[in-house]
Scaffold this active site. Structure first.
Site, PDB file in Angstrom:
ATOM      1  N   ILE A 137      26.978  35.558  46.832  1.00 35.18           N
ATOM      2  CA  ILE A 137      28.207  36.184  47.342  1.00 35.18           C
ATOM      3  C   ILE A 137      29.288  35.613  46.430  1.00 35.18           C
ATOM      4  CG2 ILE A 137      29.828  36.384  49.256  1.00 35.18           C
ATOM      5  CD1 ILE A 137      27.406  35.861  51.147  1.00 35.18           C
ATOM      6  N   PRO A 138      29.730  36.394  45.443  1.00 42.57           N
ATOM      7  CA  PRO A 138      30.562  35.835  44.363  1.00 42.57           C
ATOM      8  C   PRO A 138      32.015  35.569  44.755  1.00 42.57           C
ATOM      9  CG  PRO A 138      30.262  38.178  44.044  1.00 42.57           C
ATOM     10  CD  PRO A 138      29.444  37.807  45.255  1.00 42.57           C
ATOM     11  N   CYS A 139      32.213  34.590  45.615  1.00 42.04           N
ATOM     12  CA  CYS A 139      33.555  34.266  46.085  1.00 42.04           C
ATOM     13  C   CYS A 139      34.441  33.748  44.956  1.00 42.04           C
ATOM     14  CB  CYS A 139      33.497  33.267  47.233  1.00 42.04           C
ATOM     15  SG  CYS A 139      32.566  31.778  46.880  1.00 42.04           S
ATOM     16  N   HIS A 140      33.822  33.288  43.864  1.00 41.65           N
ATOM     17  CA  HIS A 140      34.616  32.817  42.730  1.00 41.65           C
ATOM     18  C   HIS A 140      35.395  33.958  42.074  1.00 41.65           C
ATOM     19  CE1 HIS A 140      30.758  34.072  41.000  1.00 41.65           C
ATOM     20  NE2 HIS A 140      31.426  34.332  39.888  1.00 41.65           N
TER      21      HIS A 140
END
Length: 171
Positions: A137-140
């Site tokens: 989950i690419p929260c970056h």
């Protein structure tokens, strides 16, 4: 093993960025750690011991995709995610974050609007702060309005490195 964890499997994968810990339940990938400098640090982050490892390099292709991701290659993670324990709002935020393409970013406010909750940028940030599956989950890829980095569980330096790596890999 604890009764609640009898269906969980744990693995480690060595990537170019460090050791990543993986926890998988019968429902899918439950948790992923950010890269640690060494194997022991990754085990500590997962909260398990060497004897608890049950997955060969993280299992079914996930390990290879993580290695490629940390080499800066665009990778799509299609693993089933076990988001048990996440609120409905958190799940909406996580699914929206997963739609952000490799090498691109969105603001917290844009994500809030996308899930139909304009004005909930701060809540989106809090949901992303609780993300159990960074990278998958690419929260970056979610940044502050105006281009500031915002926060990141692994630290803003790590967030910047991930964003820079993706920008270089996206050609």
């Amino acid at each position: 093993m604890k009764p609640s964890s009898h269906h969980r499997k744990y693995g480690l994968v060595e990537t170019g960025a460090g050791w990543v810990g993986i926890e998988v339940s019968e429902k899918g990938v439950k948790r992923l750690t950010l890269p640690a400098n060494d194997r022991q640090a990754a085990l500590a982050e997962l909260g398990v011991e060497e004897k608890d490892l049950t997955l060969e390099s993280g299992g079914a292709g996930l390990a290879d995709r993580l290695k490629h991701f940390f080499m800066g290659e665009p990778v799509v993670f299609k693993e089933g995610l076990d988001l048990t324990g996440a609120t409905e709002f958190q799940q909406q935020v996580y699914h929206a974050a997963c739609r952000i393409p490799f090498g691109e970013t969105r603001s917290y406010g844009e994500l809030a609007e996308e899930i139909g909750k304009p004005g909930a940028a701060r809540a989106v940030g809090q949901a992303l702060g609780a993300n159990p599956l960074p990278i998958l989950i690419p929260c970056h890829r979610v940044v502050a309005k105006g281009g500031g980095l915002g926060g990141f569980t692994g630290g803003v330096e790590t967030k910047q490195k991930l964003l820079d790596m993706e920008k270089k890999g996206k050609k």
